[in-house]
Design a protein around this motif. Structure first.
Motif, short mmCIF file in Angstrom:
data_model
loop_
_atom_site.label_atom_id
_atom_site.label_comp_id
_atom_site.label_asym_id
_atom_site.label_seq_id
_atom_site.Cartn_x
_atom_site.Cartn_y
_atom_site.Cartn_z
N PRO A 186 0.79 -1.24 0.00
CA PRO A 186 0.00 0.00 0.00
C PRO A 186 0.82 1.28 0.00
CG PRO A 186 -0.08 -1.09 2.14
CD PRO A 186 0.61 -2.03 1.21
N SER A 187 2.03 1.25 0.56
CA SER A 187 2.84 2.46 0.59
C SER A 187 4.27 2.13 0.24
CB SER A 187 2.77 3.11 1.98
OG SER A 187 3.29 2.23 2.97
N LEU A 188 4.97 3.10 -0.30
CA LEU A 188 6.35 2.91 -0.75
C LEU A 188 7.26 3.95 -0.12
CD1 LEU A 188 5.70 2.45 -4.59
CD2 LEU A 188 6.08 0.63 -2.90
N PRO A 189 8.53 3.60 0.07
CA PRO A 189 9.48 4.60 0.57
C PRO A 189 9.73 5.67 -0.48
CG PRO A 189 10.63 2.60 -0.08
CD PRO A 189 9.16 2.30 -0.17
N PRO A 190 10.17 6.85 -0.08
CA PRO A 190 10.42 7.91 -1.06
C PRO A 190 11.54 7.54 -2.02
CG PRO A 190 11.26 8.51 1.12
CD PRO A 190 10.46 7.27 1.30
N LYS A 191 11.39 7.98 -3.26
CA LYS A 191 12.39 7.70 -4.29
C LYS A 191 13.38 8.85 -4.38
CE LYS A 191 10.72 5.82 -7.97
NZ LYS A 191 11.24 4.45 -7.86
N ASN A 192 14.64 8.51 -4.59
CA ASN A 192 15.68 9.53 -4.78
C ASN A 192 15.67 9.97 -6.24
OD1 ASN A 192 17.93 11.12 -4.97
ND2 ASN A 192 19.26 9.73 -3.82
N THR A 193 14.98 11.06 -6.52
CA THR A 193 14.82 11.52 -7.90
C THR A 193 16.06 12.24 -8.43
OG1 THR A 193 13.77 13.54 -7.07
CG2 THR A 193 12.31 11.72 -7.68
N LYS A 194 17.04 12.48 -7.56
CA LYS A 194 18.26 13.15 -8.01
C LYS A 194 19.22 12.19 -8.73
CE LYS A 194 18.13 16.69 -4.41
NZ LYS A 194 18.86 17.32 -3.26
N GLN A 195 19.00 10.89 -8.52
CA GLN A 195 19.85 9.90 -9.16
C GLN A 195 19.06 9.14 -10.23
OE1 GLN A 195 21.34 7.45 -5.99
NE2 GLN A 195 22.86 8.94 -5.35
N PHE A 196 19.76 8.69 -11.26
CA PHE A 196 19.14 7.88 -12.32
C PHE A 196 19.76 6.49 -12.23
CE2 PHE A 196 18.03 6.25 -16.43
CZ PHE A 196 16.85 6.91 -16.77
N THR A 197 18.98 5.54 -11.71
CA THR A 197 19.52 4.22 -11.40
C THR A 197 18.77 3.11 -12.13
OG1 THR A 197 18.08 4.19 -9.44
CG2 THR A 197 20.37 4.86 -9.12
N LEU A 198 19.52 2.14 -12.61
CA LEU A 198 18.97 0.95 -13.24
C LEU A 198 19.05 -0.20 -12.24
CD1 LEU A 198 20.94 1.25 -16.61
CD2 LEU A 198 18.69 2.23 -16.07
N TYR A 199 18.04 -1.07 -12.26
CA TYR A 199 17.98 -2.15 -11.27
C TYR A 199 17.67 -3.47 -11.97
CZ TYR A 199 16.28 -4.77 -7.15
OH TYR A 199 16.07 -5.71 -6.16
#
Length: 426
Positions: free
Chosen positions: A215-228
């Motif tokens: 239902p909820s997610l941790p905040p995303k670090n929008t300053k970085q561009f990451t591939l997973y």
């Protein structure tokens, strides 16, 4: 016809530990929650010296009992392990000579499993993983029980991890027994179609490897561009990791690639050598395996989830890895190989982009499309998350399973269907 109040014994069996099995525990829980008339025994396989699994989701359900088949391991009993390996090889030779199928031919881990299956005396056996199909089928036939099978993979064509002998044994096994199954499950729409065509059986029920709703997610670090990218084992195989490494070497320096899973038997030597050769060592971060219950929240911090399977292996062409659905539940846009199973979900969700399977250049191109257009990236991420919440989750998939399972039981045992399932059926 008057309905009977009877008890139905159901055995759900997997050749893995329960805490490492993506589907079987959920199937067992869903069946048990249909009503107290179902007595469910969940059988897992684990090496000697390990403790039995503990699953919180099963512990809360009173009509589920967990049993463990322990098989020998080099740390526990080297003599027993060697005897099992000898029996495994003998069983394979008997198949080569006479096409005689024995459970031991498929895995040393299931030698002796039949004894526990027989002790359960179930009315229904639901087998998971190809090496449990034959022992479950033989016990079900002997007891006059119903047989069901979860074909999570296209087992007869799994790629470079499989020998020609294994492929032939599996085709022979599935040709003989899938038509005897009252219910066959598959891991995608395309997989269901192919299995039905290959073996001339009624179309399996597609159930995707989707997660529970987060239902909820941790905040995303929008300053970085990451591939997973994650996998059970981080290796240079047909799962396409090398394409990601090659693509990364073409991408801007501020893009990083995060890999998660177990290192291969060489400790990751070949992988690290390849990374060093491409001069991207500082931009590839390797993470230890995740806990299943933390999969979504761990993925949520990244920007793009990668599904990189190569074409040419029917299992890769047809299936949809659970990581794609985890990425979407985590709110990641996805870049996936343009293969039938993966394409179907990308197009249905509008939650990502496709690249030419096996092409690092095209993968880099698609990544740059989102790198240069952050509003489009956000749109795809939002679509992916909405798809996961509305459709790509286990609640939806389990409704399909319980409906099909209840109809079969209603026909066989004249049981009343529970109210929730009746509502689904209507």
């Amino acid at each position: 016809m008057k309905k009977k109040n009877i008890s139905i014994k159901v055995c759900v069996c997997t050749s893995y530990r329960a805490d490492r099995e993506p589907r079987a525990p959920r199937h067992a829980a869903a069946i048990a929650q249909l009503g107290s008339e179902f007595e469910v025994t969940f059988i897992e396989c684990a090496s000697m010296g390990e403790s039995a699994s503990y699953l919180k989701q099963l512990d809360k359900i009173p009509n589920i009992k967990l049993r463990t088949h322990f098989y020998p391991h080099r740390k526990s009993s080297i003599i027993a392990l060697l005897l099992n390996r000898l029996w495994n090889r003998t069983a394979q030779m008997l198949f080569q000579a006479f096409e005689l199928l024995l459970p031991a031919a498929f895995s040393t881990n299931v030698i002796g499993l039949e004894q526990i299956l027989n002790e359960v005396q179930a009315d229904i056996y639901l087998a998971h993983n190809i090496d449990t199909l034959l022992p479950c089928a033989q016990v079900a036939k002997r007891l006059g029980a119903l047989l069901m099978f979860d074909s999570m993979e296209f087992h007869a064509d799994m790629g470079d991890s499989q020998t020609k002998l294994e492929q032939k044994m599996i085709r022979t096994l599935e040709s003989k027994w899938l038509s005897n199954c009252k219910l066959v499950l598959a891991s995608s729409e395309q997989m269901a179609d192919e299995i039905a065509k290959e073996y001339g059986i009624r179309r399996p029920l597609p159930l995707y490897n989707v997660p529970s709703i987060e239902p909820s997610l941790p905040p995303k670090n929008t300053k970085q561009f990451t591939l997973y990218w994650r996998n059970s084992v981080i290796g240079l195989s047909q799962r396409g990791l090398d394409e990601a490494l090659l693509a990364l070497s073409q991408l801007p320096e501020d893009i990083t690639l995060h890999l998660q899973g177990r290192l291969p038997l060489d400790g990751g030597k070949a992988l690290k050598t390849r990374i060093a050769k491409l001069n991207i060592t500082q931009r590839v971060i390797i993470h230890p395996p995740y806990l299943p219950e933390e999969a979504i929240k761990m993925a949520a911090t990244y920007t793009i989830g990668l599904c990189l399977e190569r074409k040419g292996v029917r299992n890769h062409d047809l299936t949809v890895s659970n990581k794609m659905f985890d990425y979407m539940m985590a709110g990641l846009s996805v870049i996936a190989s343009d293969l039938p199973g993966l394409r179907h979900i990308i197009e249905r969700s509008n939650g990502g982009l496709l690249f030419e399977a096996g092409s690092a250049d095209d993968l880099a191109k698609q990544i740059m499309t989102l790198y240069n257009n952050r509003s489009y990236l956000q749109e795809l991420s939002t679509n992916a998350r909405n798809f996961a919440l509305s459709e790509g989750n286990w609640r939806v998939e389990m409704e399909k399973l319980t409906q099909a399972f209840s109809v079969i039981c209603d026909q066989k045992y004249i049981l009343p269907i529970s109210q929730s399932v009746a509502e689904i059926a209507s």
